[in-house]
Design a protein around this motif. Sequence first.
Motif, PDB file in Angstrom:
ATOM      1  N   VAL A 225       0.651  -0.996  -0.047  1.00  0.00           N
ATOM      2  CA  VAL A 225      -0.141   0.065  -0.104  1.00  0.00           C
ATOM      3  C   VAL A 225       0.818   1.322   0.149  1.00  0.00           C
ATOM      4  CG1 VAL A 225      -2.044  -0.835   1.078  1.00  0.00           C
ATOM      5  CG2 VAL A 225      -0.288  -0.123   2.630  1.00  0.00           C
ATOM      6  N   ASP A 226       2.002   1.166   0.110  1.00  0.00           N
ATOM      7  CA  ASP A 226       2.938   2.404   0.212  1.00  0.00           C
ATOM      8  C   ASP A 226       3.370   2.743  -1.129  1.00  0.00           C
ATOM      9  OD1 ASP A 226       3.519   2.194   3.183  1.00  0.00           O
ATOM     10  OD2 ASP A 226       5.127   0.795   2.762  1.00  0.00           O
ATOM     11  N   ALA A 227       2.996   2.019  -2.208  1.00  0.00           N
ATOM     12  CA  ALA A 227       3.402   2.051  -3.366  1.00  0.00           C
ATOM     13  C   ALA A 227       3.339   3.782  -3.957  1.00  0.00           C
ATOM     14  CB  ALA A 227       3.164   1.018  -4.448  1.00  0.00           C
ATOM     15  N   PRO A 228       1.811   4.281  -3.991  1.00  0.00           N
ATOM     16  CA  PRO A 228       1.443   5.544  -4.556  1.00  0.00           C
ATOM     17  C   PRO A 228       2.228   6.601  -3.649  1.00  0.00           C
ATOM     18  CG  PRO A 228      -0.460   4.152  -4.153  1.00  0.00           C
ATOM     19  CD  PRO A 228       0.652   3.617  -3.490  1.00  0.00           C
ATOM     20  N   SER A 229       2.441   6.347  -2.393  1.00  0.00           N
ATOM     21  CA  SER A 229       3.073   7.527  -1.590  1.00  0.00           C
ATOM     22  C   SER A 229       4.531   7.448  -1.757  1.00  0.00           C
ATOM     23  CB  SER A 229       2.758   7.315   0.017  1.00  0.00           C
ATOM     24  OG  SER A 229       3.061   8.267   0.732  1.00  0.00           O
ATOM     25  N   ILE A 230       5.025   6.537  -2.127  1.00  0.00           N
ATOM     26  CA  ILE A 230       6.427   6.457  -2.680  1.00  0.00           C
ATOM     27  C   ILE A 230       6.693   7.214  -3.895  1.00  0.00           C
ATOM     28  CG2 ILE A 230       8.316   4.950  -3.195  1.00  0.00           C
ATOM     29  CD1 ILE A 230       7.404   2.763  -1.284  1.00  0.00           C
ATOM     30  N   ASP A 231       5.806   6.952  -4.895  1.00  0.00           N
ATOM     31  CA  ASP A 231       5.758   7.492  -5.940  1.00  0.00           C
ATOM     32  C   ASP A 231       5.695   8.847  -6.013  1.00  0.00           C
ATOM     33  OD1 ASP A 231       5.265   6.576  -9.239  1.00  0.00           O
ATOM     34  OD2 ASP A 231       4.050   8.114  -8.843  1.00  0.00           O
ATOM     35  N   SER A 232       4.813   9.423  -5.274  1.00  0.00           N
ATOM     36  CA  SER A 232       4.654  10.865  -5.051  1.00  0.00           C
ATOM     37  C   SER A 232       5.685  11.534  -4.352  1.00  0.00           C
ATOM     38  CB  SER A 232       3.507  11.100  -4.258  1.00  0.00           C
ATOM     39  OG  SER A 232       3.196  12.388  -3.576  1.00  0.00           O
ATOM     40  N   LEU A 233       6.394  10.894  -3.397  1.00  0.00           N
ATOM     41  CA  LEU A 233       7.566  11.384  -2.714  1.00  0.00           C
ATOM     42  C   LEU A 233       8.828  11.644  -3.925  1.00  0.00           C
ATOM     43  CD1 LEU A 233       9.355  12.038  -0.242  1.00  0.00           C
ATOM     44  CD2 LEU A 233      10.047   9.585  -0.340  1.00  0.00           C
ATOM     45  N   LEU A 234       8.901  10.378  -4.851  1.00  0.00           N
ATOM     46  CA  LEU A 234       9.909  10.485  -5.689  1.00  0.00           C
ATOM     47  C   LEU A 234       9.798  11.529  -6.852  1.00  0.00           C
ATOM     48  CD1 LEU A 234      10.578   6.640  -5.816  1.00  0.00           C
ATOM     49  CD2 LEU A 234      12.038   8.301  -4.719  1.00  0.00           C
ATOM     50  N   ARG A 235       8.519  11.800  -7.152  1.00  0.00           N
ATOM     51  CA  ARG A 235       8.318  12.853  -8.186  1.00  0.00           C
ATOM     52  C   ARG A 235       8.477  14.288  -7.333  1.00  0.00           C
ATOM     53  NH1 ARG A 235       5.808  10.644 -12.445  1.00  0.00           N
ATOM     54  NH2 ARG A 235       5.526   8.436 -12.246  1.00  0.00           N
TER      55      ARG A 235
ATOM     56  N   THR B  43      14.857  -5.694  -4.142  1.00  0.00           N
ATOM     57  CA  THR B  43      15.320  -6.522  -3.061  1.00  0.00           C
ATOM     58  C   THR B  43      14.860  -6.041  -2.034  1.00  0.00           C
ATOM     59  OG1 THR B  43      17.275  -6.804  -4.570  1.00  0.00           O
ATOM     60  CG2 THR B  43      17.515  -7.519  -2.173  1.00  0.00           C
ATOM     61  N   LEU B  44      14.851  -4.628  -1.643  1.00  0.00           N
ATOM     62  CA  LEU B  44      14.417  -4.163  -0.312  1.00  0.00           C
ATOM     63  C   LEU B  44      13.946  -2.708  -0.563  1.00  0.00           C
ATOM     64  CD1 LEU B  44      14.055  -4.440   2.853  1.00  0.00           C
ATOM     65  CD2 LEU B  44      16.335  -3.558   2.798  1.00  0.00           C
ATOM     66  N   GLY B  45      12.895  -2.196  -0.158  1.00  0.00           N
ATOM     67  CA  GLY B  45      12.540  -0.828   0.108  1.00  0.00           C
ATOM     68  C   GLY B  45      12.144  -0.369   1.506  1.00  0.00           C
ATOM     69  N   VAL B  46      12.949   0.466   1.950  1.00  0.00           N
ATOM     70  CA  VAL B  46      12.718   1.054   3.347  1.00  0.00           C
ATOM     71  C   VAL B  46      12.065   2.423   3.159  1.00  0.00           C
ATOM     72  CG1 VAL B  46      13.955   1.764   5.341  1.00  0.00           C
ATOM     73  CG2 VAL B  46      14.893  -0.032   3.909  1.00  0.00           C
TER      74      VAL B  46
ATOM     75  N   GLN C 101       1.902   8.630   5.511  1.00  0.00           N
ATOM     76  CA  GLN C 101       2.572   9.164   4.388  1.00  0.00           C
ATOM     77  C   GLN C 101       3.888   8.889   4.460  1.00  0.00           C
ATOM     78  OE1 GLN C 101       2.230  13.411   4.206  1.00  0.00           O
ATOM     79  NE2 GLN C 101       2.831  13.574   2.031  1.00  0.00           N
ATOM     80  N   VAL C 102       4.528   8.532   3.007  1.00  0.00           N
ATOM     81  CA  VAL C 102       5.996   8.160   3.155  1.00  0.00           C
ATOM     82  C   VAL C 102       6.551   9.661   2.821  1.00  0.00           C
ATOM     83  CG1 VAL C 102       7.770   7.124   1.628  1.00  0.00           C
ATOM     84  CG2 VAL C 102       5.551   6.086   2.075  1.00  0.00           C
TER      85      VAL C 102
END
Length: 167
Positions: free
Chosen positions: A9-19, A41-44, A52-53
């Motif tokens: 479930v973190d994927a959209p919040s990670i995407d937003s952070l990276l953008r 391999t690993l995402g922290v 929110q990430v």
Amino acid sequence: MLIRTEIGVDAPSIDSLLRRCFASSAEAELVQQLREDGLLTLGVVATDDEGQVLGYAAFSPVTLNGEDKQWVGLAPLAVDESVRGQGLGKQLIYEGLDTLNEFGYAAVVVLGDPAFFGRYGFEPASRHQLRCHRPETEATFQVYKLADEALVGVEGNIEYSTPFNRS
Ligand SMILES: CC(C)(COP(=O)(O)OP(=O)(O)OC[C@H]1O[C@@H](n2cnc3c(N)ncnc32)[C@H](O)[C@@H]1OP(=O)(O)O)[C@@H](O)C(=O)NCCC(=O)NCCS
């Protein structure tokens, strides 16, 4: 702030952070591709009270002279501008290194500013005759040894996985 392993479930919040953190969408697209290809391999993540990430570190496999030596590359690393300078970058790196060590990975490489990663124990890869296949990276390519013998007798070319060639 909670530092933990990434979950679905973190994927959209990670995407937003990276953008938000990088000038182009390349890093966000890279992480999506790595995830799709089963190469994360690993995402922290560092998350706030609402989940929110606000910080993220990704680790994915690299090869040494074309062989899998249980080495990984750290990329990307990002912390939201609003919470920089509070040690989150450091915590994400250390959490990643600890977890990878527990999983039995041997070494971690990174392309980044030695003034930053050098603080956390990364050393110039050129010291060990290790090169990144990307041009002009000699000064910024670094390695962190997890297994005692990981750097003994090694030399050659490190290659990141296919999604990195697209970014
Ligand atoms: C680099 C980044 C992850 C650091 O996150 P952070 O949470 O602020 O990191 P920390 O709080 O653990 O460390 C901050 C310290 O590193 C220093 N630092 C940050 N970027 C640095 C750099 N490129 N070179 C040298 N030092 C740097 C800060 O000045 C600060 O120093 P201080 O502790 O003496 O005040 C964050 O600035 C970021 O997301 N930047 C944009 C994306 C990026 O460039 N990522 C790295 C790509 S490899």
